[in-house]
Design an enzyme around this catalytic site. Structure first.
Site, PDB file in Angstrom:
ATOM      1  N   GLN A 174       7.446  17.952  -0.117  1.00 54.30           N
ATOM      2  CA  GLN A 174       8.096  16.638  -0.099  1.00 54.30           C
ATOM      3  C   GLN A 174       9.388  16.617   0.700  1.00 54.30           C
ATOM      4  O   GLN A 174       9.772  15.570   1.227  1.00 54.30           O
ATOM      5  CB  GLN A 174       8.327  16.156  -1.537  1.00 54.30           C
ATOM      6  CG  GLN A 174       6.997  15.928  -2.254  1.00 54.30           C
ATOM      7  CD  GLN A 174       7.139  15.199  -3.570  1.00 54.30           C
ATOM      8  OE1 GLN A 174       8.227  15.063  -4.103  1.00 54.30           O
ATOM      9  NE2 GLN A 174       6.022  14.736  -4.098  1.00 54.30           N
ATOM     10  N   GLU A 177       9.914  -2.775  -6.756  1.00 56.49           N
ATOM     11  CA  GLU A 177       8.939  -3.062  -5.677  1.00 56.49           C
ATOM     12  C   GLU A 177       8.531  -1.800  -4.929  1.00 56.49           C
ATOM     13  O   GLU A 177       8.334  -1.815  -3.721  1.00 56.49           O
ATOM     14  CB  GLU A 177       9.499  -4.099  -4.709  1.00 56.49           C
ATOM     15  CG  GLU A 177       9.298  -5.526  -5.179  1.00 56.49           C
ATOM     16  CD  GLU A 177       8.948  -6.482  -4.043  1.00 56.49           C
ATOM     17  OE1 GLU A 177       9.325  -6.212  -2.898  1.00 56.49           O
ATOM     18  OE2 GLU A 177       8.288  -7.481  -4.339  1.00 56.49           O
ATOM     19  N   GLY A 178       8.416  -0.664  -5.644  1.00 59.06           N
ATOM     20  CA  GLY A 178       8.145   0.628  -5.030  1.00 59.06           C
ATOM     21  C   GLY A 178       9.478   1.298  -4.759  1.00 59.06           C
ATOM     22  O   GLY A 178      10.264   0.802  -3.940  1.00 59.06           O
ATOM     23  N   GLY A 219       5.066   3.722 -13.964  1.00 61.55           N
ATOM     24  CA  GLY A 219       6.016   3.041 -13.087  1.00 61.55           C
ATOM     25  C   GLY A 219       5.556   3.191 -11.649  1.00 61.55           C
ATOM     26  O   GLY A 219       4.736   2.413 -11.162  1.00 61.55           O
TER      27      GLY A 219
HETATM   28  S1  MYA Z   1       6.663  -4.747  -9.319  1.00 60.37           S
HETATM   29  C1  MYA Z   1       6.191  -3.066  -9.525  1.00 60.37           C
HETATM   30  C2  MYA Z   1       6.250  -2.315  -8.265  1.00 60.37           C
HETATM   31  N1  MYA Z   1       5.510  -1.094  -8.397  1.00 60.37           N
HETATM   32  C3  MYA Z   1       5.168  -0.402  -7.347  1.00 60.37           C
HETATM   33  O1  MYA Z   1       5.474  -0.770  -6.218  1.00 60.37           O
HETATM   34  C4  MYA Z   1       4.358   0.804  -7.609  1.00 60.37           C
HETATM   35  C5  MYA Z   1       4.547   1.863  -6.554  1.00 60.37           C
HETATM   36  N2  MYA Z   1       3.346   2.655  -6.433  1.00 60.37           N
HETATM   37  C6  MYA Z   1       2.502   2.521  -5.402  1.00 60.37           C
HETATM   38  O2  MYA Z   1       2.737   1.771  -4.480  1.00 60.37           O
HETATM   39  C7  MYA Z   1       1.209   3.308  -5.438  1.00 60.37           C
HETATM   40  O3  MYA Z   1       0.897   3.619  -6.763  1.00 60.37           O
HETATM   41  C8  MYA Z   1       1.254   4.619  -4.558  1.00 60.37           C
HETATM   42  C9  MYA Z   1      -0.150   5.194  -4.437  1.00 60.37           C
HETATM   43  C10 MYA Z   1       1.673   4.289  -3.128  1.00 60.37           C
HETATM   44  C11 MYA Z   1       2.242   5.573  -5.168  1.00 60.37           C
HETATM   45  N3  MYA Z   1      -1.250  -0.578   0.692  1.00 60.37           N
HETATM   46  O4  MYA Z   1      -5.360   5.742  -6.054  1.00 60.37           O
HETATM   47  P1  MYA Z   1      -4.688   5.844  -4.733  1.00 60.37           P
HETATM   48  C12 MYA Z   1      -4.893   2.289  -1.312  1.00 60.37           C
HETATM   49  C13 MYA Z   1      -2.576  -0.648   0.850  1.00 60.37           C
HETATM   50  O5  MYA Z   1      -5.009   7.035  -3.985  1.00 60.37           O
HETATM   51  P2  MYA Z   1      -2.075   6.165  -6.044  1.00 60.37           P
HETATM   52  C14 MYA Z   1       8.350  -4.772  -9.200  1.00 60.37           C
HETATM   53  O6  MYA Z   1       9.004  -3.789  -9.047  1.00 60.37           O
HETATM   54  C15 MYA Z   1      -5.298   3.704  -0.969  1.00 60.37           C
HETATM   55  O7  MYA Z   1      -5.407   3.872   0.427  1.00 60.37           O
HETATM   56  N4  MYA Z   1      -3.420   0.202   0.266  1.00 60.37           N
HETATM   57  O8  MYA Z   1      -3.080   5.601  -4.911  1.00 60.37           O
HETATM   58  C16 MYA Z   1       8.907  -6.168  -9.325  1.00 60.37           C
HETATM   59  C17 MYA Z   1      -6.629   3.775  -1.661  1.00 60.37           C
HETATM   60  O9  MYA Z   1      -7.595   3.099  -0.878  1.00 60.37           O
HETATM   61  P3  MYA Z   1      -9.095   3.698  -0.743  1.00 60.37           P
HETATM   62  C18 MYA Z   1      -2.875   1.136  -0.524  1.00 60.37           C
HETATM   63  O10 MYA Z   1      -1.910   7.632  -5.900  1.00 60.37           O
HETATM   64  C19 MYA Z   1      10.281  -6.317  -8.810  1.00 60.37           C
HETATM   65  C20 MYA Z   1      -6.412   2.941  -2.940  1.00 60.37           C
HETATM   66  O11 MYA Z   1      -5.318   2.072  -2.637  1.00 60.37           O
HETATM   67  C21 MYA Z   1      -1.492   1.263  -0.734  1.00 60.37           C
HETATM   68  O12 MYA Z   1      -2.406   5.654  -7.368  1.00 60.37           O
HETATM   69  C22 MYA Z   1      10.671  -7.759  -8.664  1.00 60.37           C
HETATM   70  C23 MYA Z   1      -6.095   3.757  -4.144  1.00 60.37           C
HETATM   71  O13 MYA Z   1      -5.065   4.595  -3.819  1.00 60.37           O
HETATM   72  C24 MYA Z   1      -0.678   0.334  -0.081  1.00 60.37           C
HETATM   73  N5  MYA Z   1       0.654   0.309  -0.215  1.00 60.37           N
HETATM   74  O14 MYA Z   1      -0.680   5.414  -5.670  1.00 60.37           O
HETATM   75  C25 MYA Z   1      10.984  -8.052  -7.240  1.00 60.37           C
HETATM   76  N6  MYA Z   1      -1.269   2.304  -1.579  1.00 60.37           N
HETATM   77  O15 MYA Z   1      -9.621   3.767  -2.145  1.00 60.37           O
HETATM   78  C26 MYA Z   1      11.228  -9.475  -6.961  1.00 60.37           C
HETATM   79  C27 MYA Z   1      -2.464   2.814  -1.881  1.00 60.37           C
HETATM   80  O16 MYA Z   1      -9.820   2.726   0.125  1.00 60.37           O
HETATM   81  C28 MYA Z   1      10.999  -9.776  -5.508  1.00 60.37           C
HETATM   82  N7  MYA Z   1      -3.430   2.114  -1.247  1.00 60.37           N
HETATM   83  O17 MYA Z   1      -8.903   5.044  -0.109  1.00 60.37           O
HETATM   84  C29 MYA Z   1      12.231  -9.852  -4.697  1.00 60.37           C
HETATM   85  C30 MYA Z   1      11.951 -10.410  -3.357  1.00 60.37           C
HETATM   86  C31 MYA Z   1      13.178 -10.724  -2.603  1.00 60.37           C
HETATM   87  C32 MYA Z   1      13.843 -12.024  -2.990  1.00 60.37           C
HETATM   88  C33 MYA Z   1      13.211 -13.217  -2.412  1.00 60.37           C
HETATM   89  C34 MYA Z   1      14.103 -14.482  -2.635  1.00 60.37           C
HETATM   90  C35 MYA Z   1      13.339 -15.717  -2.492  1.00 60.37           C
END
Ligand code: MYA
Length: 631
Positions: A534, A434-435, A196
């Protein structure tokens, strides 16, 4: 398998901290000379939020408040908003959608006809070609009426096919964008049963076919919005990659069509809210994906996913601004008409305070949404911390505002007829998907600390060769001397902020200096171990949210004054009130590392651990005082 975790993220990414107070850590000098860390140390940022972790009040990103629409774009909005509002008032029936757990057919077809499913798709590909700010304004209309419909729209375009817009090749864009604007639903398939928040640990796997023409995808995804109705999906899976003579697994993004075969989905999930939106499991069994459908490069999928999410988060803030606006209107109307104890509710100061707080939260949410959309429209690239903050703030605020609206309406608010209970149910998920807000707070704090740590490390290197680094050393010395005698003044404040707001802005700037000092102290005290603290990280994230939200309203209300808007005096008052309260919270950061704070934190962790060990609440009811008997 990557086997990532959030602490792992921080450990890998946190630059070696500044350890002047612990000179025995001289290994740092060697490490500091390595190329990647040199790059890290030299890094500058345009992001306001990044810079506050260094104690710097850099306002270029924030002031003046973006005014990014040209006349034609204003005109387009003026033509789009009235029919959209009329449609939601006259055609869409949110209560029925909720009760049926389905969006009515005429609503769905009407939305396609209005172009609502392709708001940002370029006109040449069949969309309306709107900018981020125009999109924000329309989603505000959606959020004011029906969040369930908002999710169908958002899952489709904010994340479902956003990857094709951002990373698609010309061929992919030409092939898919006309389809997602003319009736084919899209979905974003990242989350899995065992993955997740830890998005990097997905298990779905895609391997190249023997003839090298396809990837064969196997795996399953859960809780996919539009998962049961989407024809076109952005799917993330591990792929084997050759690196330094070894095979490693890295995430790759793919465009997958249901028609490829092997794609099935489960029944719609039963949910607490946003019930009319479709949420389903999606299964992939030996799905043959043409290699041309790799999105953004093999092995680049994690960044593709993160950037899609970063890019869409402001939309949630805009949507929830609309939701809050309507709830405030309902509460204000009720307070103005309901009489109790011989007075209108509106005449009680506690109700006035409630409405004031609700109004502040809506104003801040909306200010951040358009600040970020404007930043993005201006072509700036660094907004991911601000976008994460806007998502956290908007979803927390909307929950609070609608809950308070129900409170003001009393028993009436609890009845389904007012619609507020449905909105509250709909809102609950916004703090989770969305996180999660918890993960995003840690993300903000750790990214900011990493940035601050890199600066401190750069300084340490500079002191090793002072003659070559005089500029850096003097500017830092000047900054520290100024802050030491409490004379911190940002010239930007006089230039960019309305005179009435300068006192609160100066106070805020001082709090930003405090934040920088506290971050530095945290790095000295904990080094890399800060990633495990944390509770401290959450407090730092809270301060970042307070500072970022404050500058957003300082900027917007200054613009209101300078433009002579009729609402300017009201906006000034809201801003003063918000910045005052936010600064007070930030000021309390100075005791973050005080022994009593740390004792309190460890008390809380002990209580939590004890609850885990005993499988729930340890104390019995007050009636149950005998050692072995439970009443
Ligand atoms: S979709 C599912 C949503 N899921 C998530 O959001 C998952 C949350 N998890 C994470 O964001 C990441 O796993 C975290 C890091 C932050 C925990 N931006 O391996 P790493 C880079 C840019 O060390 P991890 C849903 O819910 C990082 O610097 N880069 O990371 C649908 C590294 O880069 P490098 C980032 O420990 C709902 C690389 O990535 C970011 O695995 C429906 C690897 O990182 C970042 N944020 O995890 C909604 N994070 O290798 C509908 C990491 O260069 C929409 N990195 O050092 C609704 C809209 C509103 C309505 C509109 C109406 C029109």
């Amino acid at each position: 398998m990557k086997g990532s975790n959030f602490v792992g993220y921080a450990r890998r990414n946190l630059c070696r901290p500044f350890l002047l107070s612990r000179p025995q850590h001289n290994g740092l000098a060697t490490a500091a000379a390595t190329a990647p860390e040199r790059q890290c140390g030299a890094r500058q940022s345009d992001s306001f939020t990044m810079n506050i972790f260094r104690g710097q009040f850099e306002t270029a990103q924030i002031f003046p408040y973006p005014d990014v629409l040209n006349d034609e774009q204003h005109q387009t909005l003026a033509e789009l908003i009235p029919p959209m509002e009329k449609f939601f008032e006259e055609v869409n029936n949110p209560a029925k959608n909720d009760a049926d757990c389905k969006i009515e057919e005429d609503t769905m077809s009407g939305l396609w006809d209005l172009g609502a499913f392709g708001l940002q798709v370029p006109v040449e590909h069949g969309g309306l070609g709107l900018s981020n700010s125009q999109y924000a304004r329309l989603t505000e209309v959606v959020g004011a009426h029906d969040l369930g419909v908002g999710i169908a729209l958002g899952a489709h375009q904010s994340i479902g096919f956003k990857g094709i817009l951002l990373f698609g090749t010309p061929k992919q864009r030409a092939h898919y964008l006309p389809r997602v604007t003319s009736g084919e639903f899209a979905a974003f398939c990242l989350t899995e049963p065992s993955s997740g928040s830890d998005a990097g640990s997905i298990q779905s796997r895609a391997v190249l076919s023997p003839d090298g023409k396809h990837y064969i995808l196997n795996g399953s995804k859960i809780w996919i919005s539009n998962g049961g109705i989407a024809e076109i999906m952005t799917v993330f899976a591990q792929t084997p990659i050759e690196k330094d003579g070894k095979t490693v697994n890295k995430v790759t993004a793919f465009i997958v069509e249901r028609s490829f075969g092997g794609v099935t989905s489960g029944p719609p999930e039963h949910k607490m809210g946003i019930r009319c939106s479709n949420t389903a499991e999606v299964y992939f069994e030996d799905v043959r994906i043409p290699i041309e459908n790799v999105l953004g490069g093999v092995g680049e999928g994690f960044k593709v996913a993160m950037n899609i999410l970063n890019n869409g988060r402001f939309g949630m803030a805009a949507t929830l601004s609309g939701t809050q606006r309507v709830a405030i209107r309902q509460a204000a109307e009720h307070a103005a008409t309901r009489t109790q104890f011989g007075k209108r509710l509106a005449d009680f100061t506690s109700i006035q305070e409630k409405l004031a707080r609700m109004a502040m939260l809506q104003y801040v949410t909306e200010s951040m949404a358009y600040l970020i959309s404007g930043t993005m429209d201006a072509g700036k690239q660094e907004y991911h911390l601000e976008a994460a903050i806007s998502k956290v703030f908007a979803s927390d605020s909307a929950w609070y505002v609608v809950d308070e609206a129900i409170q003001i309406l009393g028993g009436m608010g609890f009845m389904t007829s007012t619609g507020l209970e449905r909105v509250l149910r709909d809102l609950r998920i916004f703090r989770i998907f969305e996180g999660t807000n918890d993960i995003l707070r840690l993300f903000v704090a750790l990214t900011g600390i990493q940035f601050a740590g890199s600066h401190l490390q750069e300084l340490q290197r500079a002191f090793k060769n002072p003659t070559a680094n005089l500029g850096l050393i003097f500017s830092e010395a000047g900054r520290r001397a100024t802050r030491a005698v409490g004379l911190h003044r940002s010239p930007d404040i006089d230039e960019h902020i309305a005179p009435e707001l300068r006192p609160v802005a100066r106070n805020l700037a001082r709090c930003v200096v405090t934040l920088g000092m506290v971050v530095e102290s945290c790095l000295r005290q904990y080094g890399r171990g800060i990633v495990d603290e944390q509770q401290l990280l959450n407090r730092l994230a809270g301060a970042a949210i307070d500072a970022t939200s404050s500058v957003a309203v300082l900027s917007r209300s200054t613009r209101a004054v300078r433009m002579g808007l009729p609402s300017a005096a009201h906006e000034l008052r809201i801003t003063e009130a918000w910045v005052e309260e936010a600064s007070n919270r930030m000021a309390s950061l100075s005791d973050l590392l005080a022994p009593r704070t740390l004792v309190h934190h460890s008390r809380l962790t002990t209580i939590g651990k004890d609850i885990i060990t005993s499988g729930g609440q340890i104390s019995r009811t007050p009636l149950d005082t005998r050692a072995s008997k439970t009443l």
